[in-house]
Design a protein around this motif. Structure first.
Motif, short mmCIF file in Angstrom:
data_model
loop_
_atom_site.label_atom_id
_atom_site.label_comp_id
_atom_site.label_asym_id
_atom_site.label_seq_id
_atom_site.Cartn_x
_atom_site.Cartn_y
_atom_site.Cartn_z
N VAL A 1 0.83 -1.36 0.07
CA VAL A 1 -0.05 0.11 0.10
C VAL A 1 0.90 1.32 -0.10
N LYS A 2 0.21 2.32 -0.60
CA LYS A 2 1.10 3.67 -0.37
C LYS A 2 1.07 4.13 1.04
N GLY B 1 0.53 6.39 4.09
CA GLY B 1 -0.54 7.11 4.27
C GLY B 1 -1.79 6.76 3.94
N GLY B 2 -2.12 5.45 3.28
CA GLY B 2 -3.19 4.96 3.09
C GLY B 2 -3.61 3.86 3.94
N LYS B 3 -4.43 2.99 3.50
CA LYS B 3 -5.11 1.91 4.43
C LYS B 3 -3.91 0.95 4.87
N ILE B 4 -4.06 0.25 5.87
CA ILE B 4 -3.43 -0.71 6.12
C ILE B 4 -3.48 -2.41 5.32
N ALA B 5 -2.44 -2.89 5.05
CA ALA B 5 -2.45 -3.93 4.11
C ALA B 5 -2.95 -4.99 5.06
N PRO B 6 -3.79 -6.15 4.24
CA PRO B 6 -4.23 -7.01 5.17
C PRO B 6 -3.26 -8.17 5.44
N LEU B 7 -3.44 -9.06 6.33
CA LEU B 7 -2.85 -10.21 6.52
C LEU B 7 -3.47 -11.34 6.39
N TYR B 8 -2.88 -12.48 5.63
CA TYR B 8 -3.61 -13.75 5.53
C TYR B 8 -2.76 -15.06 6.15
N TYR B 9 -3.74 -15.50 6.98
CA TYR B 9 -3.04 -16.78 7.82
C TYR B 9 -3.36 -18.20 7.04
N GLU B 10 -2.30 -18.72 6.39
CA GLU B 10 -2.41 -19.75 5.34
C GLU B 10 -1.67 -20.81 5.53
N ASP B 11 -1.78 -21.81 4.72
CA ASP B 11 -0.84 -23.12 4.40
C ASP B 11 0.24 -22.67 3.27
N ARG C 1 8.94 -21.81 18.28
CA ARG C 1 7.82 -21.93 19.17
C ARG C 1 7.09 -20.74 19.34
N THR C 2 7.90 -19.48 19.44
CA THR C 2 7.15 -18.19 19.83
C THR C 2 7.89 -17.27 18.87
N ALA C 3 7.14 -16.12 18.46
CA ALA C 3 7.56 -14.94 17.91
C ALA C 3 7.09 -13.64 18.82
N SER C 4 7.66 -12.26 18.24
CA SER C 4 7.10 -11.25 18.98
C SER C 4 7.01 -10.34 18.05
N LEU C 5 6.24 -9.21 18.26
CA LEU C 5 6.00 -8.05 17.42
C LEU C 5 6.91 -6.79 17.69
N ASN C 6 7.19 -6.00 16.62
CA ASN C 6 7.77 -4.83 16.84
C ASN C 6 7.03 -3.81 15.91
N ARG C 7 7.05 -2.46 16.12
CA ARG C 7 6.34 -1.54 15.36
C ARG C 7 6.67 -1.48 13.96
N ARG C 8 8.05 -2.05 13.67
CA ARG C 8 8.35 -1.97 12.20
C ARG C 8 7.25 -3.01 11.40
N ASP C 9 6.51 -4.09 12.02
CA ASP C 9 5.65 -4.96 11.47
C ASP C 9 4.38 -4.33 10.93
N VAL C 10 4.09 -3.44 11.96
CA VAL C 10 2.89 -2.34 11.47
C VAL C 10 3.24 -1.33 10.61
N PHE C 11 4.30 -0.75 10.61
CA PHE C 11 4.70 0.27 9.66
C PHE C 11 4.90 -0.33 8.28
N ILE C 12 5.44 -1.54 8.13
CA ILE C 12 5.39 -2.20 6.80
C ILE C 12 4.10 -2.36 6.15
N ARG C 13 3.08 -2.69 7.25
CA ARG C 13 1.61 -2.92 6.52
C ARG C 13 1.17 -1.46 6.10
N TYR C 14 1.63 -0.43 6.53
CA TYR C 14 1.40 0.89 6.07
C TYR C 14 1.96 1.35 5.12
N GLY C 15 3.02 0.52 4.29
CA GLY C 15 3.92 1.04 3.22
C GLY C 15 4.94 2.02 3.78
N ALA C 16 5.27 2.09 5.17
CA ALA C 16 6.19 3.05 5.83
C ALA C 16 7.63 2.43 5.69
#
Length: 339
Positions: A10-11, A13-23, A39-54
């Motif tokens: 996405v560009k 400043g626009g809408k957030i890109a969707p995520l898909y839980y798949e095989d 076994r485990t993972a964790s989140l960073n703000r980078r992950d969300v910023f990527i979905r905003y195209g930032a």
């Protein structure tokens, strides 16, 4: 295997890109790589910023996620020093290079464009795999890598923190800020924090901070100057007007290390306030393999444990990201990976 996939760009400043839980297919480790059953993972703000195209260089489809811990399941050709069954933690700084002062042109952070940790399996260069600290749970181990490495380089390498130093960390509550508090305190510094939440300040004091002030107070800078005596080192992820406040709080010969700018550009910067105080202002991001190893050793030696705010199953990734994007967090959000 099950994985979370980013399929759309996405560009900014626009809408957030969707995520898909798949095989998807389980990856195969190549030369010098290992396959890890996460076994485990964790989140960073980078992950969300990527979905905003930032972020630049976004490639789709990709699996997001920089932080993870798990068990080695396969070894690629040429891998030495690691064994199947080893419990490991992942260093998400890929290809730093030979110069410890700054990364190479080929440097990247794990998770978009390189497939990341929001999955049951990941293949990763063997040089980015380290033993999981035995005193940590799987959830705690996955919470550390990106935030812990960023904080360690900021506080120890760039900030050269010493016992007795006064350290100011504005905006306590986020992952890197809480790691910076833990690391500075473990190194013998007196840490003071700011927040808009009295509860977060109380949490920080419980973690070892010497005190804190609510920046919604009209005279918070003066209050913090009186409380702390001024900063030998400030660790800043805020930027904006807060950066000017940190200059006011700085002692002569002190340092400000910056790794973020959530409030945007610094306006009305008065340069004499910097050069008459003989200040050192430095930027930093991520860190070297040696710094990652030293950070893990510090966590082991001091028996440090990361602060975890919430834990979600991988399939609830949308809710986890909503909490990261809009929630009032103190510490890390962790994902449990299904068997």
């Amino acid at each position: 295997m099950k994985a979370v996939i980013l399929k759309d760009k996405v560009k900014m400043g626009g809408k957030i890109a969707p995520l898909y839980y798949e095989d998807v297919e389980i990856p195969k480790p190549g030369q010098g790589e290992v396959l890890i059953r996460l076994r485990t993972a964790s989140l960073n703000r980078r992950d969300v910023f990527i979905r905003y195209g930032a972020y630049p260089g976004i490639v789709v489809p990709s699996i997001p996620g920089s932080d993870g811990a798990g068990i080695i399941e396969k070894l690629g050709e040429g891998v030495q020093g690691l064994e199947i069954g080893n419990e490991v933690i992942i260093n998400p700084a890929i290809g730093w290079g030979d110069n410890p002062s700054f990364p190479s042109p080929s440097f990247s952070v794990l998770g978009v464009p390189m497939d990341g940790t929001y999955a049951q399996y990941i293949k990763i260069p063997a040089e980015n795999v380290f033993p999981k600290p035995k005193h940590l749970t799987w959830e705690e181990a996955a919470a550390i890598p990106l935030g812990g490495l960023t904080a360690y380089r900021a506080v120890v390498t760039k900030g050269t923190v010493k016992p007795g130093d006064t350290v100011i960390i504005p905006g306590i509550g986020g992952g890197v800020a809480t790691f910076a508090l833990q690391i500075a305190s473990a190194k013998g510094a007196k840490v003071f924090v700011t927040s808009s939440s009295d509860k977060k300040i109380e949490n920080a004091i419980a973690m070892g901070a010497a005190g804190g002030v609510n920046y919604r107070s009209e005279n918070w800078v003066k209050e913090l100057k009186t409380l702390s005596g001024g900063a030998d080192l400030s660790i800043d992820s805020i930027g904006g007007d807060t950066f000017n406040d940190l200059i006011h709080l700085a002692k002569h010969g002190s340092k400000i290390v910056s790794f973020g700018a959530t409030l945007g550009p610094v306006n009305n910067l008065v340069m004499p306030r910097i050069f008459f105080k003989q200040m050192h202002i430095m930027g930093t991001t991520m860190g070297t393999p040696d710094e990652f190893a030293d950070m893990i050793t510090l966590f082991e030696d001091k028996q440090l444990r990361p602060v975890i705010d919430k834990i979600y199953p991988l399939q609830d990734i949308d809710e986890a990201h909503r909490q990261m994007d809009h929630g009032n967090l103190f510490g890390k959000i962790v994902l449990s990976i299904p068997e």
